[in-house]
Design a protein around this motif. Structure first.
Motif, short mmCIF file in Angstrom:
data_model
loop_
_atom_site.label_atom_id
_atom_site.label_comp_id
_atom_site.label_asym_id
_atom_site.label_seq_id
_atom_site.Cartn_x
_atom_site.Cartn_y
_atom_site.Cartn_z
N GLY A 153 -14.14 12.43 -1.86
CA GLY A 153 -14.09 11.19 -2.62
C GLY A 153 -12.95 10.34 -2.09
O GLY A 153 -11.83 10.81 -1.94
N LEU A 154 -13.25 9.08 -1.79
CA LEU A 154 -12.21 8.15 -1.31
C LEU A 154 -12.08 7.08 -2.37
O LEU A 154 -13.07 6.43 -2.73
N CYS A 155 -10.88 6.90 -2.89
CA CYS A 155 -10.73 6.05 -4.06
C CYS A 155 -9.66 4.97 -3.88
O CYS A 155 -8.57 5.25 -3.40
N GLY A 156 -10.01 3.76 -4.26
CA GLY A 156 -9.02 2.67 -4.25
C GLY A 156 -9.40 1.55 -3.30
O GLY A 156 -10.50 1.02 -3.37
N ASP A 157 -8.49 1.24 -2.40
CA ASP A 157 -8.71 0.14 -1.45
C ASP A 157 -9.43 0.68 -0.21
O ASP A 157 -8.81 1.19 0.70
N LEU A 158 -10.74 0.58 -0.22
CA LEU A 158 -11.51 1.09 0.92
C LEU A 158 -11.76 -0.02 1.94
O LEU A 158 -12.25 0.22 3.02
N LYS A 159 -11.40 -1.25 1.57
CA LYS A 159 -11.63 -2.38 2.46
C LYS A 159 -10.51 -2.51 3.50
O LYS A 159 -10.76 -2.52 4.70
N PHE A 160 -9.29 -2.57 3.02
CA PHE A 160 -8.16 -2.76 3.94
C PHE A 160 -7.50 -1.43 4.33
O PHE A 160 -6.67 -1.39 5.22
N GLY A 161 -7.86 -0.35 3.63
CA GLY A 161 -7.18 0.94 3.84
C GLY A 161 -7.54 1.55 5.19
O GLY A 161 -8.57 2.18 5.35
N ARG A 162 -6.63 1.38 6.14
CA ARG A 162 -6.92 1.88 7.50
C ARG A 162 -7.01 3.39 7.52
O ARG A 162 -7.75 3.96 8.32
N THR A 163 -6.25 4.07 6.63
CA THR A 163 -6.29 5.54 6.64
C THR A 163 -7.68 6.02 6.24
O THR A 163 -8.16 7.02 6.74
N VAL A 164 -8.29 5.27 5.33
CA VAL A 164 -9.64 5.62 4.88
C VAL A 164 -10.64 5.45 6.02
O VAL A 164 -11.47 6.33 6.27
N HIS A 165 -10.56 4.35 6.73
CA HIS A 165 -11.50 4.09 7.83
C HIS A 165 -11.37 5.17 8.90
O HIS A 165 -12.36 5.70 9.39
N SER A 166 -10.13 5.49 9.25
CA SER A 166 -9.91 6.50 10.29
C SER A 166 -10.36 7.88 9.83
O SER A 166 -10.92 8.64 10.61
N LEU A 167 -10.10 8.19 8.55
CA LEU A 167 -10.48 9.51 8.05
C LEU A 167 -12.00 9.66 8.05
O LEU A 167 -12.53 10.70 8.43
N ILE A 168 -12.71 8.61 7.63
CA ILE A 168 -14.17 8.65 7.65
C ILE A 168 -14.67 8.86 9.08
O ILE A 168 -15.52 9.70 9.35
N THR A 169 -14.08 8.11 10.00
CA THR A 169 -14.49 8.23 11.41
C THR A 169 -14.24 9.64 11.92
O THR A 169 -15.10 10.25 12.57
N ALA A 170 -13.06 10.17 11.60
CA ALA A 170 -12.71 11.51 12.08
C ALA A 170 -13.58 12.59 11.43
O ALA A 170 -14.10 13.48 12.10
N MET A 171 -13.78 12.50 10.10
CA MET A 171 -14.54 13.54 9.40
C MET A 171 -16.03 13.48 9.70
O MET A 171 -16.74 14.47 9.52
N SER A 172 -16.49 12.31 10.14
CA SER A 172 -17.93 12.18 10.43
C SER A 172 -18.33 13.04 11.63
O SER A 172 -19.50 13.24 11.89
N ARG A 173 -17.34 13.57 12.33
CA ARG A 173 -17.65 14.40 13.49
C ARG A 173 -17.78 15.88 13.11
O ARG A 173 -18.06 16.73 13.95
N TYR A 174 -17.55 16.18 11.81
CA TYR A 174 -17.69 17.57 11.36
C TYR A 174 -19.00 17.75 10.61
O TYR A 174 -19.66 16.77 10.23
N LYS A 175 -19.40 19.04 10.39
CA LYS A 175 -20.73 19.32 9.85
C LYS A 175 -20.83 19.14 8.33
O LYS A 175 -19.92 19.54 7.61
N ASN A 176 -21.94 18.57 7.91
CA ASN A 176 -22.31 18.52 6.50
C ASN A 176 -21.20 17.97 5.59
O ASN A 176 -20.85 18.56 4.58
N VAL A 177 -20.64 16.85 5.99
CA VAL A 177 -19.60 16.19 5.19
C VAL A 177 -20.25 15.05 4.42
O VAL A 177 -21.08 14.32 4.97
N LYS A 178 -19.93 14.94 3.13
CA LYS A 178 -20.47 13.84 2.31
C LYS A 178 -19.30 13.01 1.78
O LYS A 178 -18.23 13.55 1.53
N PHE A 179 -19.57 11.74 1.57
CA PHE A 179 -18.51 10.86 1.05
C PHE A 179 -18.94 10.21 -0.27
O PHE A 179 -20.09 9.80 -0.43
N ILE A 180 -18.00 10.14 -1.20
CA ILE A 180 -18.19 9.36 -2.42
C ILE A 180 -17.18 8.21 -2.32
O ILE A 180 -15.97 8.44 -2.23
N LEU A 181 -17.69 7.00 -2.27
CA LEU A 181 -16.84 5.83 -2.04
C LEU A 181 -16.56 5.13 -3.37
O LEU A 181 -17.43 4.47 -3.94
N ILE A 182 -15.34 5.29 -3.87
CA ILE A 182 -14.99 4.79 -5.21
C ILE A 182 -14.06 3.59 -5.06
O ILE A 182 -12.90 3.73 -4.62
#
Lengths: 304, 140
Positions: A153-182
């Motif tokens: 679950g990623l919560c808060g500022d998902l628009k400007f939050g660079r850590t969120v963008h990078s984490l999604i990009t990095a985690m998308s390379r692992y198996k069976n990961v799901k995201f809840i965008l809050i």
């Protein structure tokens, strides 16, 4: 010579290798205490950041190396009008490796054109902050024992939050990961991350404005701060800054082994009462940040 | 309407109707001393209407500009009144100082000596991104 500009500069194998070295550092710290003896790290912070700078400096000192640098643009030649390229070329004559933070996006890329030594991007505006992402990956690996099969679950500022963008990009390379965008509608994840990362890699995701709706499904809850410096309009910042506040009550339905993360500093988005909950991993995350930076310095200096 | 044939130079053909002035500006054709003709809304079997630019001299044409602005055009090279080559455009991999990054947070906004460089990141959708801040270029 390798640099780290963006988390995707490293393959999954290289990231896994950094995580393994970090774990060895955690368990056998003394083995590494002189690995960088005689080496110098320059921390060039054109914009203040206590946490990241000290983390880098602590990492280098723990490896037996030394540090030099500046902590704001006003105390560097930038104040005299020197270009980033010239500053970096000069400093790379003194140091063996450079960690730099700059308020302008892409500044480390400019640095990489003139440097004589490896450059680590320690944050460039709202663009990239790859060592935060490495920190997050080590934290998840340490706290959950895996980087696969997780609901994040990623919560808060998902628009400007660079850590969120990078984490999604990095985690998308692992198996069976799901995201809840809050997030509130105004701070939702940009379309290009949804299209170019999530949909392109067939990654399951759900969008919600409610922090509680999917709380019981989460393995990780990654909280973020609404950052004042990313807004051009103060009124928008004031309206959105208190949108989500995590407290013990909201954690009622959460899994017993949930891992609560935050890149810090927090303002008020996590109530102090949560700090004593064993699921609160954000201060452990700070410590992991130092270990992964130690591993990164060793990798870029090609020290085994 | 008749425009004289040229002897040595270029005929930039199959320009999308209405786009010739933009190409004229980007190629800095206004700085030339030779004859330059812009012919707008010429009948075209393929597209209904098209624009044509004729340049009556051999000059250095920035093919990257043309490839970026109008990848469907043809540049006919004319020598002694004959077409000696038909050049077809393709999207260039890199644009150097053709467009500017409009992101106010980009390093290029404060360091004026830096080249504005954009990389083609998605050929299918014609997406260019700034080499430095990775902002998407506005579609021309």
């Amino acid at each position: 010579m390798r640099h780290l500009m963006n988390i995707t500069d490293f393959s999954v194998e290289e990231i896994n290798e950094l995580i393994e070295v970090s774990k060895d550092i955690i368990n056998n710290g003394s083995k590494y205490s002189e690995k960088c003896k005689g080496k110098q790290l320059a921390t060039l912070f054109f914009e203040p950041s206590t946490r990241t700078r000290l983390s880098f400096e602590s990492a280098m000192l723990s490896l037996g190396g030394s540090v030099l640098g500046f902590s704001s643009a006003s105390s560097s030649s930038t104040a005299k009008g020197e270009s980033v390229g010239d500053t970096i070329q000069t400093v790379s004559c003194y140091a063996d490796i450079i960690a730099m933070r700059h308020p302008k996006e892409g500044a480390p890329e400019v640095a990489a054109q003139t440097t004589l030594v490896p450059i680590i991007n320690a944050g460039d505006g709202g663009h990239n902050h790859p060592t935060q992402t490495l920190t997050d990956l080590l934290t998840i690996s340490q706290e959950k024992g895996t980087l696969d099969n997780l609901t994040i679950g990623l919560c808060g500022d998902l628009k400007f939050g660079r850590t969120v963008h990078s984490l999604i990009t990095a985690m998308s390379r692992y198996k069976n990961v799901k995201f809840i965008l809050i997030s509130p509608v105004e701070l939702q994840l940009p379309d290009y991350i949804i299209k170019d990362v999530l949909e392109k890699n067939n990654i399951e995701y759900k969008v919600t404005q409610s922090m509680e709706e999917y709380m019981d499904e989460l393995d990780i809850l990654y909280m973020t701060r609404v950052q004042k410096e990313r807004f051009f309009n103060e009124a928008d910042y004031i309206r959105l800054k208190d949108y989500y506040i995590l407290d013990c009550n909201k954690l009622g339905k959460a899994k017993k082994d949930l891992c609560i993360m935050h890149p810090l500093p927090r303002v008020n988005e996590i109530a102090k009462e949560v700090d004593s909950d064993p699921r609160a991993a954000y201060f452990r995350q700070v410590k992991y940040g130092k270990y992964i930076r130690m591993a990164l310095i060793l990798k870029l200096l090609e020290i085994k | 309407m008749n425009i004289d044939s040229i002897t040595n130079g270029y005929v930039i053909d199959h320009i999308e109707a209405g786009k010739s002035m933009q190409i004229y500006e980007y190629l800095n054709l206004g700085d030339l001393d030779c004859s330059v003709a812009i012919i707008r809304n010429v009948k075209s079997k393929r597209t209904g209407k098209k624009d044509i630019i004729k340049i009556d001299e051999f000059i250095d044409i920035n093919m990257d500009v043309l490839g970026y602005l109008a990848p469907d055009i043809t540049v006919n090279v004319i020598k002694d009144g004959e077409i000696i080559e038909k050049k077809h455009m393709e999207l260039p991999e890199e644009l150097k100082n053709i467009i500017k990054c409009e992101n106010p947070r980009c390093i290029t906004s404060v360091e004026q000596d830096l080249d504005n460089i954009f990389k083609l990141t998605d050929r299918e959708n014609r997406v260019y991104r700034c080499k430095y801040c990775e902002s998407k270029a506005k579609n021309n």
